[in-house]
Design an enzyme around this catalytic site. Structure first.
Site, PDB file in Angstrom:
ATOM      1  N   HIS A 193       1.104  -1.183  -0.022  1.00 17.54           N
ATOM      2  CA  HIS A 193      -0.316   0.269  -0.051  1.00 17.54           C
ATOM      3  C   HIS A 193       1.150   0.984  -0.227  1.00 17.54           C
ATOM      4  CE1 HIS A 193      -3.226   2.863   1.410  1.00 17.54           C
ATOM      5  NE2 HIS A 193      -2.371   3.407   1.632  1.00 17.54           N
ATOM      6  N   CYS A 341     -11.896  27.567  19.077  1.00 22.58           N
ATOM      7  CA  CYS A 341     -11.007  29.098  19.764  1.00 22.58           C
ATOM      8  C   CYS A 341      -9.585  28.588  19.142  1.00 22.58           C
ATOM      9  CB  CYS A 341     -10.604  29.082  21.528  1.00 22.58           C
ATOM     10  SG  CYS A 341     -12.432  29.807  21.720  1.00 22.58           S
TER      11      CYS A 341
HETATM   12  N1  LLP Z   1      -4.444  -0.115   3.784  1.00 22.02           N
HETATM   13  C1  LLP Z   1      -3.760   0.339   4.355  1.00 22.02           C
HETATM   14  C2  LLP Z   1      -2.316  -0.826   5.087  1.00 22.02           C
HETATM   15  C3  LLP Z   1      -3.448   2.061   4.675  1.00 22.02           C
HETATM   16  O1  LLP Z   1      -2.437   2.107   5.390  1.00 22.02           O
HETATM   17  C4  LLP Z   1      -4.615   2.777   3.681  1.00 22.02           C
HETATM   18  C5  LLP Z   1      -4.897   3.827   4.785  1.00 22.02           C
HETATM   19  C6  LLP Z   1      -6.141   2.264   3.404  1.00 22.02           C
HETATM   20  C7  LLP Z   1      -5.528   0.404   3.422  1.00 22.02           C
HETATM   21  C8  LLP Z   1      -6.477   2.868   2.582  1.00 22.02           C
HETATM   22  O2  LLP Z   1      -6.393   3.644   2.155  1.00 22.02           O
HETATM   23  P1  LLP Z   1      -6.996   5.026   0.850  1.00 22.02           P
HETATM   24  O3  LLP Z   1      -7.764   3.973  -0.191  1.00 22.02           O
HETATM   25  O4  LLP Z   1      -8.501   5.245   2.618  1.00 22.02           O
HETATM   26  O5  LLP Z   1      -6.355   5.578   0.118  1.00 22.02           O
HETATM   27  N2  LLP Z   1      -6.400  10.802   6.746  1.00 22.02           N
HETATM   28  C9  LLP Z   1      -5.775  10.470   5.822  1.00 22.02           C
HETATM   29  C10 LLP Z   1      -5.896   9.411   4.462  1.00 22.02           C
HETATM   30  C11 LLP Z   1      -4.988   8.435   6.005  1.00 22.02           C
HETATM   31  C12 LLP Z   1      -5.327   6.980   4.880  1.00 22.02           C
HETATM   32  C13 LLP Z   1      -3.933   6.213   6.170  1.00 22.02           C
HETATM   33  N3  LLP Z   1      -4.107   4.651   5.418  1.00 22.02           N
HETATM   34  C14 LLP Z   1      -7.103  11.494   4.046  1.00 22.02           C
HETATM   35  O6  LLP Z   1      -7.570  12.009   5.368  1.00 22.02           O
HETATM   36  O7  LLP Z   1      -6.687  12.185   3.831  1.00 22.02           O
END
Ligand code: LLP
Length: 421
Positions: A193, A341
């Site tokens: 990933h 705040c």
């Molecule tokens: N698999 C693993 C091991 C991951 O660490 C993540 C996301 C995913 C799958 C899923 O990734 P996605 O398909 O959602 O891109 N808070 C951040 C995103 C952090 C993602 C962390 N890991 C945001 O709001 O953009």
């Protein structure tokens, strides 16, 4: 009026239900998720053998339950996420395995649960192999490999390359195999990933790296996971990923491995954002309009305690207005912020914290402001900062709006605290 097609700035309804009615019924701020959108995104990925939802994006157990009923399985990154998966009815022993634990460290609570429920582990650090092997020898494991490159919508969501703490470095696979042998653990699954909110060009580079890594591990490998990272449109100029093409690349990789190994290789995908982002809307009430020099501020009853992506990453969320009444009176460039705040409590900001203006319909105090594409990493990253109560969550299913998390109360806020004698 805006000519945008994907994200109009006036919004009366969500999935046929009036935004104003939803706000009146459930209060503000509230998250509303349209289940039909999640179902459509699941359907988009059906070509993959297994859709493993990265629940960190949105871990409400009602959402997890509805995904489970559609054949989706989950990933868990903590003891808490394992508890959620179990509460939503996932079983670690099904095929494909209902829950997989993916992390770079075990804390004691997670290790205990993994052992107790026989949950497969996707190893993110070599030390985890010894920690698991000591208490649960003889199991099958997955290796999450950092292929040496990564990409994300922000440097903070890039999970590959030497700057990232994630996964087993691609040159350390042999070391992991030696450690696994010591405990009778067998590597049956390989995972990569490289980041969140990346693009198809970077994602495609993973296939080749995966093939090389699998060859190094050899014929014990029966499953490969493409990880998550699929982007979704947040702006009018953004487009959808070509899923068919993406699947085609992975299918070719899988077929090559099958030929080399002489047995079937299952293909998993592990999206978070892609499945839920577009389903979600944060409904907030416009509570104050004020002028600061040249800037007009729309101040809402939702802040970065509810939706932190703008302050964390300078992330862009489409914003729309649902008027309570009266005709639309034209548009205005405004800054949209919340009640906290802290000056950074602004939804219209660019990376680095620079306040940006957004062209939105003129609105009045009492109108509902909707932050869109808010189904992924929004409620999930919400907090009680400023002792705000966390928002309610609502799911629209079959034309009905159903409460799936009540708004927090003062009692929730104080539940874990105590004053010693
Ligand atoms: N698999 C693993 C091991 C991951 O660490 C993540 C996301 C995913 C799958 C899923 O990734 P996605 O398909 O959602 O891109 N808070 C951040 C995103 C952090 C993602 C962390 N890991 C945001 O709001 O953009």
């Amino acid at each position: 009026m805006s000519t945008s097609t994907l994200f109009p700035t006036l919004r009366r309804e969500i999935s046929g239900l009036s935004v104003v009615d939803l706000a009146d019924r459930f209060g503000t701020p509230s998250y509303v998720y349209d289940l039909a959108t999640i179902t459509a995104r699941i359907a988009d990925l059906r070509a993959f053998d297994t859709i493993r939802y990265a629940q960190k994006a949105n871990s409400n157990i009602a959402i997890l339950d509805r995904m489970r009923r559609q054949g989706v399985v989950v990933d868990a990154v903590s003891a808490g996420e394992i508890h959620r998966a179990l509460a939503a009815g996932f079983c670690p022993r099904t095929q494909p395995r209902g829950i997989v634990y993916t992390a770079d460290v075990f804390d004691q609570a997670a290790l205990d649960l993994v052992v107790q429920h026989n949950i497969p582990v996707n190893i993110g650090s070599p030390d985890m192999i010894d920690q698991l092997g000591r208490v649960a020898p003889g199991r099958d494991i997955a290796l999450r490999i950092n292929p040496g490159f990564g990409h994300g919508h922000s440097q903070k969501t890039n999970t590959g390359g030497p700057q990232s703490k994630h996964g087993v470095w691609h040159e350390e696979i042999d070391d992991c195999l030696i450690r696994a042998d010591r405990h009778g653990l067998t590597v049956t699954s390989m995972h990569m990933h490289i980041g969140s909110g990346t693009d198809i060009e970077h994602l495609s580079m993973v296939c080749e790296a995966m093939e090389r890594a699998c060859q190094q591990v050899g014929r014990t490998v029966t499953t490969i996971s493409a990880g998550g990272g699929l982007p979704v449109p947040y702006r009018d100029e953004d487009s959808y990923v070509d899923i068919e093409r993406y699947f085609g690349l992975w299918d070719t990789t899988r077929n090559r491995l099958q030929d080399q190994f002489g047995h079937t290789v299952e293909l998993e995908i592990e999206p978070g954002r892609f499945l839920v982002a577009e389903s979600g809307f944060l409904l907030a009430e416009l509570r104050a309009i004020k002028q600061m020099g040249d800037n007009t501020f729309y101040l809402l009853d939702a802040g970065f305690n509810d939706l932190a992506r703008p302050i964390l990453y300078g992330a862009y969320h489409p914003i729309s207005i649902a008027h309570r009444g009266g005709a639309n009176a034209g548009e205005l460039d405004v800054v949209v912020g919340g009640p906290l705040c802290e000056s950074g409590d602004i939804f219209t900001q660019a990376e680095g914290g620079f306040v940006a203006k957004r062209r939105l319909p003129k609105a009045q105090v009492g109108d509902i402001v909707v932050l869109e594409v808010a189904g992924a990493y929004c409620f999930a990253m919400s907090s009680n900062y400023n002792s705000k109560f966390r928002a309610a969550e609502v799911m629209i299913e079959g034309g009905q709006a159903k409460l799936i998390r009540r708004r927090e109360t003062p009692a929730d806020l104080l539940a874990a605290e105590c004053i010693p004698e």
